[in-house]
Design an enzyme around this catalytic site. Structure first.
Site, short mmCIF file in Angstrom:
data_model
loop_
_atom_site.label_atom_id
_atom_site.label_comp_id
_atom_site.label_asym_id
_atom_site.label_seq_id
_atom_site.Cartn_x
_atom_site.Cartn_y
_atom_site.Cartn_z
N ASP A 188 46.08 79.88 -8.71
CA ASP A 188 45.84 79.75 -7.26
C ASP A 188 45.03 78.50 -6.91
O ASP A 188 45.31 77.85 -5.89
CB ASP A 188 45.24 81.03 -6.67
CG ASP A 188 43.86 81.36 -7.18
OD1 ASP A 188 43.48 80.86 -8.26
OD2 ASP A 188 43.15 82.11 -6.50
N ARG A 191 38.58 87.18 -12.77
CA ARG A 191 37.43 86.88 -11.92
C ARG A 191 37.57 87.54 -10.55
O ARG A 191 36.63 88.11 -10.03
CB ARG A 191 37.33 85.36 -11.76
CG ARG A 191 35.99 84.86 -11.35
CD ARG A 191 35.87 83.38 -11.44
NE ARG A 191 37.14 82.67 -11.53
CZ ARG A 191 37.31 81.51 -12.15
NH1 ARG A 191 36.31 80.95 -12.75
NH2 ARG A 191 38.47 80.92 -12.16
N ARG A 223 39.62 71.94 -14.59
CA ARG A 223 39.36 72.40 -13.22
C ARG A 223 38.68 71.22 -12.55
O ARG A 223 37.48 71.00 -12.73
CB ARG A 223 38.44 73.63 -13.23
CG ARG A 223 39.03 74.83 -13.97
CD ARG A 223 38.20 76.07 -13.71
NE ARG A 223 38.51 77.16 -14.63
CZ ARG A 223 39.52 78.02 -14.46
NH1 ARG A 223 40.30 77.91 -13.41
NH2 ARG A 223 39.71 78.99 -15.33
N ASP A 247 47.47 86.98 -10.44
CA ASP A 247 46.97 87.15 -9.07
C ASP A 247 47.67 86.23 -8.08
O ASP A 247 47.03 85.64 -7.21
CB ASP A 247 45.44 86.93 -9.04
CG ASP A 247 45.04 85.57 -9.56
OD1 ASP A 247 45.88 84.90 -10.18
OD2 ASP A 247 43.87 85.18 -9.37
O1 F6P Z 1 41.89 82.04 -14.19
C1 F6P Z 1 42.01 82.59 -15.44
C2 F6P Z 1 40.69 82.95 -16.01
O2 F6P Z 1 40.91 83.25 -17.37
C3 F6P Z 1 39.95 84.10 -15.33
O3 F6P Z 1 40.44 85.36 -15.67
C4 F6P Z 1 38.54 83.86 -15.79
O4 F6P Z 1 37.60 84.42 -14.95
C5 F6P Z 1 38.44 82.36 -15.77
O5 F6P Z 1 39.75 81.89 -15.97
C6 F6P Z 1 37.52 81.76 -16.78
O6 F6P Z 1 37.54 80.38 -16.61
P1 F6P Z 1 36.82 79.33 -17.55
O7 F6P Z 1 37.59 79.29 -18.84
O8 F6P Z 1 36.92 78.05 -16.80
O9 F6P Z 1 35.44 79.81 -17.75
#
Ligand code: F6P
Length: 322
Positions: free
Chosen positions: A103, A172, A72, A130
């Protein structure tokens, strides 16, 4: 178009590898050179380009995660970051891009298109489902199956001890994992951000519900406005001490594992269509499958998660859980 690049971005999802395989093999079929970019937008900025061919994607269709890794990227949120990414793409003579992500990835692509003239198409890779413009995102079906398998196990112990369980699932901003998995496990209640959560009503239902049922499973989407499973369970416990209550957070097991057959097939169709879409001159669109057909949705529409749920489905959930 002579050379394209592909990358995976955001939270990984089962089926990303299958999609990547389809992208690479379709590019090879069309005699395009193909580069892989490691770590999503981060790797675009840090110049992590690798050469790919048919062999680089051998034996990955069944593997979870992403061999290209993901991230990310905070740097891509800055104009300097995006400019560096563009310079690197130009230096590698990239004429087209395939992004596999959710997204955040497509919002990033839209920002990028303000400075980049390189066509970019997207494949919906996220367990959350989503995105608008596809019935199922890549990884959603596998995640649902993972949740169902886990909750079936919880049901065994819940039933043995006559317990009330709150099980928190990922999502989320969206409750679609909770909703589908909740139906699949016969949950007594499903708590999701798309509907207003009334804890009082839940307490009332638990207090007056069918006494013959010894175990009760409440599925909670992590993004619910009333709080996560722990918060809601605490409120219920305070009012209904007669229930022996437990909480389980399923967490990241939902993101891993071998993709289901459905995810492999959908990923293959989407990855294949993404390369052909680039060759047809399409850009800034997400490739999806709606009613079994490939459709192209502009990114700005794809990222508008629809909050209204099918009312018939919600009615059914309430009736079946009684
Ligand atoms: O976007 C997918 C997702 O698995 C969400 O459902 C969750 O809130 C988020 O990613 C968790 O992200 P990370 O692994 O960066 O904590």
């Amino acid at each position: 178009m002579k050379k394209i690049a592909v990358f995976t971005s955001g939270g990984d999802s089962p089926g990303m590898n299958a999609c990547l395989r389809a992208v690479v093999r379709t590019a090879v079929y069309h005699k395009l050179e193909i580069a892989g970019i490691m770590h999503g937008y981060d790797g675009m900025i840090k110049n992590e380009f690798i050469t790919m061919n048919s062999k680089s994607v051998a034996n990955i269709i069944h593997r979870g995660g992403t061999i290209l890794k993901t991230a990310r990227s905070k740097d891509f949120l800055t104009i300097e970051g995006r400019q560096t990414a563009l310079t690197n793409l130009k230096n590698h003579h990239i004429d087209g891009l395939v992004a596999i992500g959710g997204d955040g990835t497509f919002k990033g692509a839209l920002e990028f298109s303000k400075i980049s003239d390189i066509p970019l198409v997207g494949c919906p890779g996220t367990i959350d489902n989503d995105l608008v413009g596809t019935d199922f995102t890549i990884g959603y079906d596998t995640a649902i199956n993972t949740v169902v398998e886990a909750v079936d196990k919880i049901r065994d112990t819940a039933e043995s001890h006559d317990r009330l369980f709150f099980v928190e699932v990922m999502g989320r901003d969206a409750g679609l994992i909770a909703l589908r998995a909740g139906i699949g496990v016969g949950a007594e209640s499903i708590i999701i951000p798309e509907t207003k959560t009334d804890v009082e009503d839940l307490i009332h239902r638990l207090a007056n519900g069918r006494k013959s049922k010894s175990s009760k499973i409440i599925i909670v989407a992590e993004g619910d406005e009333a709080g996560g499973a722990f918060t809601i369970a605490e409120k219920v416990k305070a009012r209904l001490p007669e229930y022996d209550t437990r909480v389980t957070i399923l967490g990241h097991i939902q993101r891993g594992g071998n993709p289901s057959a459905m995810d492999r097939v959908n990923s293959s169709r989407i990855g294949f269509s993404a390369v052909e879409a680039l060759l047809q001159g399409k850009t800034n669109v997400m490739i999806g499958i709606v009613d079994k057909n490939i459709v192209y949705t502009p990114f700005q529409n794809a990222v508008k998660h629809i909050q209204e749920l099918n009312p018939d489905l919600m009615r059914m959930v309430n009736i079946l859980s009684l």
